[in-house]
Design a protein around this motif. Sequence first.
Motif, PDB file in Angstrom:
ATOM      1  N   LEU A  83      14.787  -3.835 -10.536  1.00  0.00           N
ATOM      2  CA  LEU A  83      13.806  -3.022  -9.799  1.00  0.00           C
ATOM      3  C   LEU A  83      14.490  -1.828  -9.136  1.00  0.00           C
ATOM      4  N   ILE A  84      15.598  -2.083  -8.480  1.00  0.00           N
ATOM      5  CA  ILE A  84      16.285  -1.015  -7.736  1.00  0.00           C
ATOM      6  C   ILE A  84      16.709   0.108  -8.688  1.00  0.00           C
ATOM      7  N   ARG A  85      17.047  -0.268  -9.922  1.00  0.00           N
ATOM      8  CA  ARG A  85      17.435   0.749 -10.920  1.00  0.00           C
ATOM      9  C   ARG A  85      16.288   1.699 -11.254  1.00  0.00           C
ATOM     10  N   ASP A 140      10.368  -2.209  -1.088  1.00  0.00           N
ATOM     11  CA  ASP A 140      10.902  -2.945   0.062  1.00  0.00           C
ATOM     12  C   ASP A 140      11.309  -4.313  -0.483  1.00  0.00           C
ATOM     13  N   THR A 141      12.225  -4.980   0.206  1.00  0.00           N
ATOM     14  CA  THR A 141      12.531  -6.340  -0.221  1.00  0.00           C
ATOM     15  C   THR A 141      12.921  -7.170   0.989  1.00  0.00           C
ATOM     16  N   ALA A 170       5.482  -2.985  -1.808  1.00  0.00           N
ATOM     17  CA  ALA A 170       5.800  -3.734  -0.597  1.00  0.00           C
ATOM     18  C   ALA A 170       6.357  -5.089  -1.009  1.00  0.00           C
ATOM     19  N   ASN A 171       6.931  -5.720  -0.029  1.00  0.00           N
ATOM     20  CA  ASN A 171       7.643  -6.958  -0.230  1.00  0.00           C
ATOM     21  C   ASN A 171       6.819  -8.019  -0.972  1.00  0.00           C
ATOM     22  N   THR A 172       7.309  -8.386  -2.127  1.00  0.00           N
ATOM     23  CA  THR A 172       6.787  -9.546  -2.860  1.00  0.00           C
ATOM     24  C   THR A 172       7.826  -9.865  -3.932  1.00  0.00           C
ATOM     25  N   ALA A 173       7.545 -10.798  -4.821  1.00  0.00           N
ATOM     26  CA  ALA A 173       8.535 -11.156  -5.843  1.00  0.00           C
ATOM     27  C   ALA A 173       8.927  -9.922  -6.656  1.00  0.00           C
ATOM     28  N   PRO A 174      10.242  -9.653  -6.820  1.00  0.00           N
ATOM     29  CA  PRO A 174      10.670  -8.454  -7.539  1.00  0.00           C
ATOM     30  C   PRO A 174      10.150  -8.363  -8.972  1.00  0.00           C
ATOM     31  N   ALA A 175       9.942  -9.508  -9.624  1.00  0.00           N
ATOM     32  CA  ALA A 175       9.405  -9.462 -10.994  1.00  0.00           C
ATOM     33  C   ALA A 175       7.999  -8.861 -10.971  1.00  0.00           C
ATOM     34  N   VAL A 176       7.252  -9.193  -9.926  1.00  0.00           N
ATOM     35  CA  VAL A 176       5.894  -8.655  -9.787  1.00  0.00           C
ATOM     36  C   VAL A 176       5.978  -7.163  -9.444  1.00  0.00           C
ATOM     37  N   GLN A 177       6.918  -6.813  -8.578  1.00  0.00           N
ATOM     38  CA  GLN A 177       7.076  -5.395  -8.221  1.00  0.00           C
ATOM     39  C   GLN A 177       7.373  -4.567  -9.481  1.00  0.00           C
ATOM     40  N   LEU A 178       8.248  -5.109 -10.334  1.00  0.00           N
ATOM     41  CA  LEU A 178       8.604  -4.406 -11.582  1.00  0.00           C
ATOM     42  C   LEU A 178       7.390  -4.242 -12.487  1.00  0.00           C
ATOM     43  N   GLN A 179       6.661  -5.340 -12.613  1.00  0.00           N
ATOM     44  CA  GLN A 179       5.474  -5.320 -13.475  1.00  0.00           C
ATOM     45  C   GLN A 179       4.443  -4.304 -12.946  1.00  0.00           C
ATOM     46  N   MET A 180       4.338  -4.226 -11.631  1.00  0.00           N
ATOM     47  CA  MET A 180       3.402  -3.264 -11.021  1.00  0.00           C
ATOM     48  C   MET A 180       3.848  -1.836 -11.319  1.00  0.00           C
ATOM     49  N   LEU A 181       5.140  -1.600 -11.131  1.00  0.00           N
ATOM     50  CA  LEU A 181       5.685  -0.249 -11.303  1.00  0.00           C
ATOM     51  C   LEU A 181       5.344   0.328 -12.681  1.00  0.00           C
TER      52      LEU A 181
END
Length: 310
Positions: free
Chosen positions: A163-165, A147-148, A124-135
């Motif tokens: 992230l999108i990649r 989401d962004t 879910a929406n948050t800083a993309p660097a964090v989203q990547l790290q989570m993934l």
Amino acid sequence: MSLIVTGTIGIDTIHTPSGEVRKDVLGGSAAYFAAAASFYGTVRMVAAVGDDLPSSHMQTLGMFPRIDTGGLEVRKGSKTFRWGGKYAENMDQRDTLFTELGVLIEEPPAVPPEFKDSAFIFLANTAPAVQLQMLEQFPRRVMAVADTMDLWINTARSDLEALIRRVDGLVLNYDEAEMFSGKRNTIRAAKKILELGPKFVVVKKGEHGCLFIHRDGIAAMPAYPAEEVVDPTGAGDTFAGGMMGHIARVSERGLAEVPTSFDVVRRALAHGTVMASFTIESFSLDRLATLTQEQIDRRFDEFVDLTSVS
Ligand code: AMP
């Protein structure tokens, strides 16, 4: 069901067109997502808040027994994410009045070891660097969707591209798709995003529903025709919660061989649409907190009827 959401738990202040102001209500992308997804099965949540989060907000989260808050960190001395938004007369456009990142600029929350086997991941929406790290922390994932939001398109573009990649799907608003791609036409904007690698993009258009652009086809879906909208905040996140909740549920029951396929995701969009239609009937998670499965089923059937052409 090993569905997991990572994102924000927030304290929101909402200004409606009638001049009404709701201060300090529970919000955040992960809160809305999890509440909606919990109607489909257990949903794991990973997020961080400060010790300023009112206990009443914790109690509200507790009203959704299928949200597993095992990954919710309450940090001493930190500040919970805060966001203020003001809606225009048509309720479809809104301005962000303020964003106080608070705990979001600290270390991301830790993923508990027992959550690492999650198969269905919603970033879910948050800083993309964090989203990547989570993934990275979900090696057994079957499907990951992100989401962004405009803030991150403007301030963290290269992280967002990275992230999108890596994800199977992206969910975003039409103006954000345009902002990200530089294309005014939604289909062209989405196709530009697909070039980065995902299998599908869902472009949300508020009261006009959504466009679904998948590598294997395109579909359009209207919104549920709501007569009264009290507060649209969280509509996007609950839409995603219904969508991912449905996908995780049918997949784990062995009813969806390829969870990312055009047909599975398309049906899931109808579930997302129905869940979003309840959220907007009240502020914060208020409507979802009183929602019953029977009300969902009834509205789903109604929605299927009104979108079918014989
Ligand atoms: P939605 O209406 O679905 O776009 O989601 C609104 C929710 O997202 C609000 O409850 C906010 O707390 C949260 N939110 C607003 N801005 C951001 C942001 N930049 N990153 C993460 N969450 C946000």
